[in-house]
Design an enzyme around this catalytic site. Structure first.
Site: not given
Length: 263
Positions: A103, A164, A190-191, A212-213
């Site tokens: 990635k 994040g 993301a987001g 992830n977050t």
């Protein structure tokens, strides 16, 4: 979920359309539990931040998230130039015994973590020529996404919103443009903040979601991992089913109006 509806990346078939990261957990044990619960088969690892063998004196993530069970996806989080990203992924390839799937992310600044697209394009071209199978974090720009596909990237990964941030999908219209034109998988990266964000991404027609977050920073990461698994499955099923058309300014009763009992 349709058992035959699989995700294919770089000619490899995956049952899960949820991809997950390994950062921000309290320890590797929690990381393992959350990832197992998520059902994810592709697990991304920040080579500059997580030990997968670089430091022999520290715990190794690969003792918990083993390559025989998961596809390890090394990423270039924390890289701000093409040169940094290329060097990082060449190191990862050595650590992972020639592993080609990666990635790519090249960031523009440390405040927004928005992708630096000129450097991303430069790195992608080098890595593809070097034999890497590149999944690439990019702006939600259909022109840039098509250029990356034409360069030979195996998946494009437009952001939903800032890394994040948990803000969800800010611009679904751009995502639809990217989805409609792409011949490689489109994976929102993301987001995502909660399960409904993941469902919306899948209902739009995305091939997968990477997060992830949203899991790691939940009050109960393992429970959130399960919610995300179900959300991705639900959104995919809804996309395949095809939603009813929207009917503005008119109603359509669920029950028939003809042949009513007693009339």
């Amino acid at each position: 979920m349709n058992a035959n509806d699989n995700l294919t990346i770089a000619n490899k078939i995956y049952n899960s359309r949820l991809l997950v990261g390994t950062g921000k957990y309290k320890d590797f044990a929690e990381t393992k539990n959350a990832i197992e619960t998520s059902g994810a088969e592709i697990v991304t690892v920040a080579i500059r931040r997580v030990n997968i063998g670089q430091d022999k004196n520290q715990p190794n993530l690969l003792d918990f998230i083993t390559p025989d069970k998961y596809t390890i996806l090394p990423n270039t989080a924390g890289c701000f130039t093409a040169d940094e990203a290329v060097r990082t992924l060449r190191l990862a390839r050595e650590l992972l015994d020639g592993h080609a799937l990666c990635k790519l992310e090249v960031l523009g600044d440390s405040q927004t973590l928005f992708p630096n697209m000129p450097e991303t394009l430069k790195a992608a071209e080098i890595l593809v020529k070097d034999g890497f199978e590149v999944m690439v974090y990019c702006a939600d720009d259909p022109i840039q996404a098509k250029i990356l596909e034409n360069l030979g990237c195996v998946a494009v990964m437009p952001l939903a919103s800032l890394i994040g941030s948990g803000m969800g999908i800010i611009n679904p219209y751009n995502l639809r443009l990217i989805i409609d034109q792409s011949k490689v998988p489109v994976i929102v990266d993301a987001g995502v903040g909660t399960a409904s964000d993941a469902t919306i991404a899948m209902e739009l027609g995305c091939d997968g979601v990477l997060m992830n977050t949203a899991i790691a920073n939940a009050k109960n990461p393992v429970l959130m991992a399960n919610a995300m698994k179900l959300a991705v499955q639900s959104g995919r099923d809804a996309f395949l089913a095809g939603r009813m058309p929207r009917k503005f300014y008119s109603a359509d009763p669920s029950s028939p109006t003809q042949g009513l009992i007693g009339k």
